[in-house]
Design an enzyme around this catalytic site. Sequence first.
Site, short mmCIF file in Angstrom:
data_model
loop_
_atom_site.label_atom_id
_atom_site.label_comp_id
_atom_site.label_asym_id
_atom_site.label_seq_id
_atom_site.Cartn_x
_atom_site.Cartn_y
_atom_site.Cartn_z
N GLY A 190 0.82 -1.20 0.00
CA GLY A 190 0.00 0.00 0.00
C GLY A 190 0.85 1.26 0.00
N PRO A 191 0.22 2.41 -0.18
CA PRO A 191 0.96 3.67 -0.21
C PRO A 191 1.60 3.97 1.14
CG PRO A 191 -1.28 3.91 -1.07
CD PRO A 191 -1.22 2.58 -0.42
N LYS B 97 1.45 0.29 7.88
CA LYS B 97 1.90 -1.08 7.67
C LYS B 97 2.89 -1.51 8.75
CE LYS B 97 3.32 -0.17 3.46
NZ LYS B 97 2.85 1.20 3.27
N MET C 229 0.15 4.30 5.59
CA MET C 229 -1.05 3.52 5.83
C MET C 229 -1.00 2.76 7.15
SD MET C 229 -3.04 4.17 3.37
CE MET C 229 -4.25 2.98 3.88
N SER D 40 -6.43 2.57 -17.98
CA SER D 40 -7.78 2.75 -17.46
C SER D 40 -8.51 3.93 -18.09
CB SER D 40 -7.74 2.95 -15.93
OG SER D 40 -7.01 4.11 -15.61
N LYS E 78 -11.01 4.98 -6.97
CA LYS E 78 -11.62 5.78 -8.02
C LYS E 78 -13.03 6.24 -7.63
CE LYS E 78 -8.98 3.56 -11.72
NZ LYS E 78 -9.01 2.64 -12.88
#
Length: 689
Positions: free
Chosen positions: A264-265, A270, A268, A587, A630
């Site tokens: 993940g970014p 982690k 977060m 996308s 999104k």
Amino acid sequence: MGWFGREKSPAPAAKEPRQDDARKELSGPSRQQDALRERIEASGLPPEVYEAAISECDRMDGVEPSSPEYAISLNFLETILSLPWNETTKDDLDINRAGEVLDARHYGLRRVKDRILEFLAVKSLCARDKPRILVVDDERIARENLTIVFEDDGYEVEAVANGVEAVAAMERKPAHVVVSDLKMDGMDGMELLQVLRKRWPDTKVVMITGYATVKTAVDALQQGADQYLGKPVNLTKLRRLVTELHAQSVRARHLHGFVLCFNGPPGMGKTSIGKAIAEAMGRKFIRLSLAGLRDEAELRGHRRTYVGAMPGRILQGISKAGSRNPVIMLDEVDKAVQDFKGDAVSVLLEMLDSEQNSGFVDHYLGLPFDLSNVLFICTANAVERLPAPLLDRLEVIDFPSYTLNEKVRIATDFVIPDQLRRHGLDEQLVSVSEDAARIVITGYTREAGLRGMRMQLASLCRKLARRVLADGSQAVEVDEAMVRELLGAPPMIAASARSRPRVGLSTSLVWTENGGEIIFVETARMQGNKQLILTGSLGEILRESAQTSLSYCRSHAGEYGIDPDVFAASDIHIHIPAGAVSKEGPSAGVSITLALLSLLTGRPIRQDVASTGELSLLGEVLPVGGIREKLMAAQAAGVGIVILPQGCARRVDDIEEDVVRDLDIRFVSTMEEAAGIALCDSPTPDDNA
């Protein structure tokens, strides 16, 4: 040692010094070496390590204490003695307590926590499995004595008289280790061995016989026996073999699982989740940041032939932890693969593979150290950068972006009180409203995690501290106006949906490392000679998407009422604003095609519609990733209708209600369906962008 005798397993006997008495008198006994030898003999080292340590200690007897070789040997022995060869911490596998610890450390991340609790639940069930031994021998007194021996060692023991009874016992409850005689009535040991290897391949087998020959030993080992002993049996050796084989059996049954990898970014949580796992299990925690490592030897150690050699970071951390079963977090493993000098992948594969790490050899030590009890956890910002062999051994757990409501809750309940205490502010005198926290999050940060929010709130608290000192001890209530006054104008301007329909302008949803965002696709047509112009710092994939979109429009011109001759005398320009930011990803095909169809037909696009998805040359809308982020971007931008590929429908079903609230999500399979939703029915030439 006879079959039924039993003795306490002694420590390996020390070797006699190699120097003769005359040399001892010249050099004199070294008190330091004597102390080292006593520590080695009392440390309970594994046999191979014990032999190496004693040999090195003997070699020091002939070396001057002032020489460099003496210092090298001394450091080597001190390293061996500092490692926890036999020390472990007992696991606390209370799932309820683990859930409380995770909830106390982190708000949200429910799916991540659920997966971690499932992981701990499996380990808890495996830990309840008491080691079980099946003794197979046709002599009653042999069975009884071996049962007593192994039960005293803590094993669950079942004894049977022949192979037929052994198979029935294995069907009732499989054993970890089978100790079997070779010659028996009914089904002998070799026949039993064949059945065990076929039906219970992970069970370890020790064959014992009073008629031991080289041929029978070779036959037994070829048939799949793990060890072969002759009678009379050395019980000390048998007990040691059973202990080793049981450990191998446990690894084979329970440790074939993947290593957890938190993806993940940044910001977060982690790393802190990894600390919470160690706390919940009662294990020591070691964090190794691989992003700062540049050499393979920093993990595997330097060979002793080099000046200043030392063990690698793995063994250094285990030595500091004082146990051989800590939780080791390999932080930012995706960056290590890019920056290492040497083969980083092979080092990581050896450490993380349960089939290999039981004999991990550090270059400095030159001796195997068992890492199979270590719980390894990896973190990465983008697992796509990892090589396939390494990724195959990892179970990737994605950390989703925090929603705005989650960030506000975390800020008001956790971060703000913590920052106020850190900056010496009285929570009774200084209060920060929820609206103030919201404006800090939306106006001064743009991220998926919490790191930037924490930094901005810390900056706010520093300015508040100065104001409190200047104004005295008056109570301060921080609202949106005070946030703007103290932190200045918000630097982040979120993109929002346009109000009226426009020709040639579509809205696309994209995923970035900072979470989801919306971008606008602009198109224009001018006189020319069939040239396609692409601007906006587009990557190769986006350029291919634009070419595919134009080819689709040309091949389906009749279906949309487009004059086929318009392409021959026109140049078409596709631009995505914010050209200073590189853009890449599969996308935006649907959004680019909608903008081109709008431009070529003159039909404006509804600006409350946003889309994501890739387009095939035949007009099929293909699924893409990052749907949750999104949708969060669409919600923040005020988009009303979101066009998604039909292949993403199941992913939407798993998304929280907060994320999909107020969004009208339409699933499409073809470009015709997407155009029917986004394009207005009647052309409005005056609205050309």
